[in-house]
Scaffold this motif. Structure first.
Motif, short mmCIF file in Angstrom:
data_model
loop_
_atom_site.label_atom_id
_atom_site.label_comp_id
_atom_site.label_asym_id
_atom_site.label_seq_id
_atom_site.Cartn_x
_atom_site.Cartn_y
_atom_site.Cartn_z
N VAL A 82 65.97 -22.80 -17.02
CA VAL A 82 64.72 -21.88 -16.81
C VAL A 82 65.03 -21.05 -18.50
O VAL A 82 66.16 -20.90 -18.22
CB VAL A 82 64.76 -20.70 -15.94
N GLU A 83 63.87 -21.58 -18.43
CA GLU A 83 64.24 -20.51 -20.75
C GLU A 83 62.92 -19.38 -21.05
O GLU A 83 62.26 -19.91 -20.33
CB GLU A 83 63.71 -21.78 -21.59
N GLN A 84 63.69 -18.61 -21.71
CA GLN A 84 62.53 -17.51 -21.11
C GLN A 84 62.90 -16.66 -23.02
O GLN A 84 64.29 -17.14 -23.48
CB GLN A 84 62.91 -16.37 -20.63
N ARG A 85 62.22 -16.14 -23.61
CA ARG A 85 62.66 -15.50 -25.00
C ARG A 85 63.20 -14.44 -24.59
O ARG A 85 63.78 -13.61 -23.52
CB ARG A 85 61.17 -14.92 -24.96
N PHE A 86 64.25 -14.50 -25.40
CA PHE A 86 65.65 -13.68 -24.99
C PHE A 86 65.71 -12.40 -25.72
O PHE A 86 65.58 -11.55 -24.90
CB PHE A 86 66.87 -14.19 -25.61
#
Ligand SMILES: Cc1ncc(C[n+]2csc(CCOP(=O)(O)OP(=O)(O)O)c2C)c(N)n1
Ligand SMILES: [Mg+2]
Length: 634
Positions: free
Chosen positions: A26-30
């Motif tokens: 799962v990728e998200q804006r850090f």
């Protein structure tokens, strides 16, 4: 090489908007946003860059104006903790006091191992007009500024004296922020002139970057040692810390507990790791824990600490474990914590480690009699909690009734936020966590003022949950101003103001240490005694909250309080509920201790008596230095 000509601040903003984290696919804006307060140190640098990014759409880094720099760091910590450290906020502050106001927040983030990117502004790199406004002028060296105070509080610190230094600083910052082992406050100090200086940046600096957050697996030999040690245990206890929650290991913890039968106690950061009504959940451990967990800790021959720092509250200042044969296995992603109490070090991600342990311990189970013993104790304890929640104390209600009403009215997905005073202890002992994210007590730094500011960040991280900042009058007076930020940003908070005219916590502590509650209540100075024990002050915190833009409900009784909570919950406006409680109302005992030194010599009889009690407790303190299981003679 293609280059882009931008200022240092513009490059910073563009870079931050392109950082991502990834875990479990799962990728998200850090860094999804930036808090700030502008002054001359950043108004033409970072502020210009944020405005330009917003106006031209070249970078997406939404800006939120906070009311106090310490508050914005607290909000960032609340945000990142709620997102299990997979996301963090940036904070820009002006030079001098704007920046040093963030120091307390920096310490809080680092102590709690929660990521936040701090961007204090700094003195001119060129020094053309030194000393500039708010410059320290250290006679030992012109390169020292107030921002050097961030060094011991930050897990990474850099100052960008030259534009060329920016890329390395940014990459270093990101590495530390996204590493569960290293994370905490990360500081990049930005001299005010350098922020506005242009440079030709290699285009690839602004490419999308994904920081993969790993789940390190245990070394097979370490796993075998840990499993062997655990298999030999007859009275084992798990202590679940915040690491279990950040690693999203709660399901694995439940399976581990169910397959081994090992009871699970929790710490302030770990509460909710196993929900309160699970048959193997025994509540908080340590100074403010439940007597059920504390009895188990006292006799445990094996403690499996998972994602815990073992603070003094958790170990009851090293009096919690009285079995002379007690040994520790510590599952922690951070070797520093895994090594504590001479434990068998199981360095791994909490989830990966628990999954490995479930397999390695196949066939192992604690005695039924052991389980039956603490189950019976837990049933008794639950009655004590029910009683404390419904005390019917008068004329003013007891704090435990306030907590009980909250616990019963709140939806499992709602979040309660606390940090300092008498409430963290009562909460740790009594709160029934019905969701893994319901309990949010900042007790690494236990910073008065975290509550409302932290709640702001928590609500930003979880807009679909109702957030209740539970704040004592002392904490409220230190930092209530983020109510204004919540109102202006349309971020709805529920605030419960618990008025008891001073420090119930430190008052009780003072009394137990023979210092007679000296200087712990908010009262007029009495002419005859010369002490602050005169009449109650004409203070109205409800009116104060109202003046900052909150809707306010004043209540006197617990029935009114319950109704007000429901009303606040249902409202879409930030709502504060004000209740006065009796600071002297009874609280159940944790049957534990906390080490706070008492004067060795004193003229006051109360102090001399307290010293005797202190020495008796002190005798129970253990160094916890026993060698690891395979080395010791068991
Ligand atoms: C910033 C900060 N200053 C001082 C302390 C020490 N301290 C801990 S609790 C407390 C009193 C808190 O008062 P209040 O918020 O009214 O809570 P109560 O004790 O009444 O429950 C103090 C001064 C602290 N934890 N944080
Ligand atoms: Mg108080």
């Amino acid at each position: 090489m293609t280059t882009v000509r931008l200022t240092v601040a513009q490059a910073l903003v563009r870079f931050l908007a392109n950082q991502y984290s990834e875990r479990d696919g799962v990728e998200q804006r850090f860094i999804p946003g930036c808090f700030g307060i502008f002054g001359h140190g950043n108004v033409a640098g970072v502020a210009q860059a944020l405005l330009e990014a917003h106006t031209t759409g070249t970078a997406d880094l939404p800006y939120r104006l906070a009311r106090n720099e310490q508050g914005m760091v607290h909000a960032s910590v609340g945000f990142a903790r709620m997102r299990n450290r997979l996301q963090a906020m940036a904070c820009t502050a002006s030079i001098g006091p704007g920046s040093t106001n963030m120091l307390t927040g920096a310490a809080l983030a680092t102590v709690n191992r929660i990521p936040v990117l701090l961007l204090p502004s700094d003195v001119f790199a060129t020094r053309v007009a030194s000393p500039v406004l708010q410059e320290l002028e250290d006679p030992r060296g012109y390169d020292v500024s107030v921002n050097d105070a961030f060094r011991p509080l930050s897990r990474f610190f850099d100052r960008v004296w030259r534009p060329e230094q920016l890329p390395a600083a940014l990459l270093g910052a990101m590495r530390v922020l996204t590493d569960p082992v290293e994370t905490g406050a990360v500081t990049i100090a930005l001299p005010q002139d350098v922020q506005a200086e242009a440079h030709d940046w290699p285009e690839e600096l602004f490419a999308k970057r994904v920081w993969h957050i790993a789940r390190p697996v245990p070394d097979p030999a370490a796993l075998a040692r840990a499993a062997e040690a655990l298999r030999s245990a007859r009275r084992p206890l798990v202590i679940a810390g915040g690491g279990v929650i950040y690693s999203e290991a709660t399901e694995a913890l439940r399976r581990f507990a169910e397959s081994t039968g090992i009871p699970v106690a929790d710490t302030q950061a770990g509460k909710g790791a196993l929900l309160w009504d699970h048959p193997l959940a025994v509540g908080g451990v340590g100074s403010t824990g439940s007597p059920v967990a504390n009895a188990l800790a006292r006799d445990a021959d094996m403690v499996l600490g998972i994602g815990t720092r073992y603070s003094d509250f958790t170990t009851a200042s090293r009096t919690a474990f009285q079995n002379p044969d007690v040994r520790f296995v510590n599952l922690n992603v951070t070797p520093f914590d895994a090594a504590k109490h001479s434990g068998e070090m199981l360095v791994a991600d909490a989830r990966a480690g628990l999954e490995a342990l479930i397999e390695a311990l196949a066939g192992y189970r604690v005695d039924e009699a052991y389980t039956a013993g603490h189950r019976a104790h837990a049933v008794e304890w639950n009655q004590v909690v029910d009683h404390a929640f419904h005390l019917g104390h008068g004329p003013l209600p007891a704090q435990t009734e306030v907590l009980g009403a909250l616990n019963e009215v709140m939806d499992p997905r709602d979040v309660v936020v606390q940090a300092a005073g008498s409430m963290p202890g009562d909460l740790q002992m009594l709160w029934r966590a019905k969701d893994v994210k319901q309990y949010h007590v900042e007790y690494g730094y236990s910073c008065m003022g975290y509550e409302i500011a932290g709640a702001l960040g928590i609500k930003m991280a979880a807009p679909d949950r109702e957030v209740f900042a539970l704040v004592g009058d002392g904490s409220y007076l230190m930092m209530a101003q983020e109510i204004v930020t919540a109102v202006s940003e349309g971020i709805k908070l529920n605030i419960v103001i618990v008025q008891n005219h001073g420090f119930a916590s430190i008052g009780a502590l003072s009394e137990s240490l023979g210092s007679q509650r000296f200087g712990t209540s908010y009262r007029y100075r009495d002419e005859t005694t010369g002490l602050l024990d005169g009449g109650i002050l004409p203070i109205d915190l409800a009116a104060n909250a109202e003046s900052l833009g909150a809707t306010v409900i004043r209540v006197r009784t617990i029935e009114e309080f319950r109704a007000a909570l429901a009303q606040a919950r249902a409202s879409d406006r930030t709502t504060a509920v004000h209740i006065e409680t009796d600071p002297l109302a009874p609280v159940p005992s944790s049957e534990s201790w906390w080490d706070v030194p008492v004067s060795e010599v004193a003229a006051l009889d109360s102090t001399q008596q307290a010293r005797k009690t202190y020495e008796a407790h002190k005798a129970a303190q253990r160094p916890l230095l026993s060698p690891r299981s395979e080395e010791g003679s068991r």
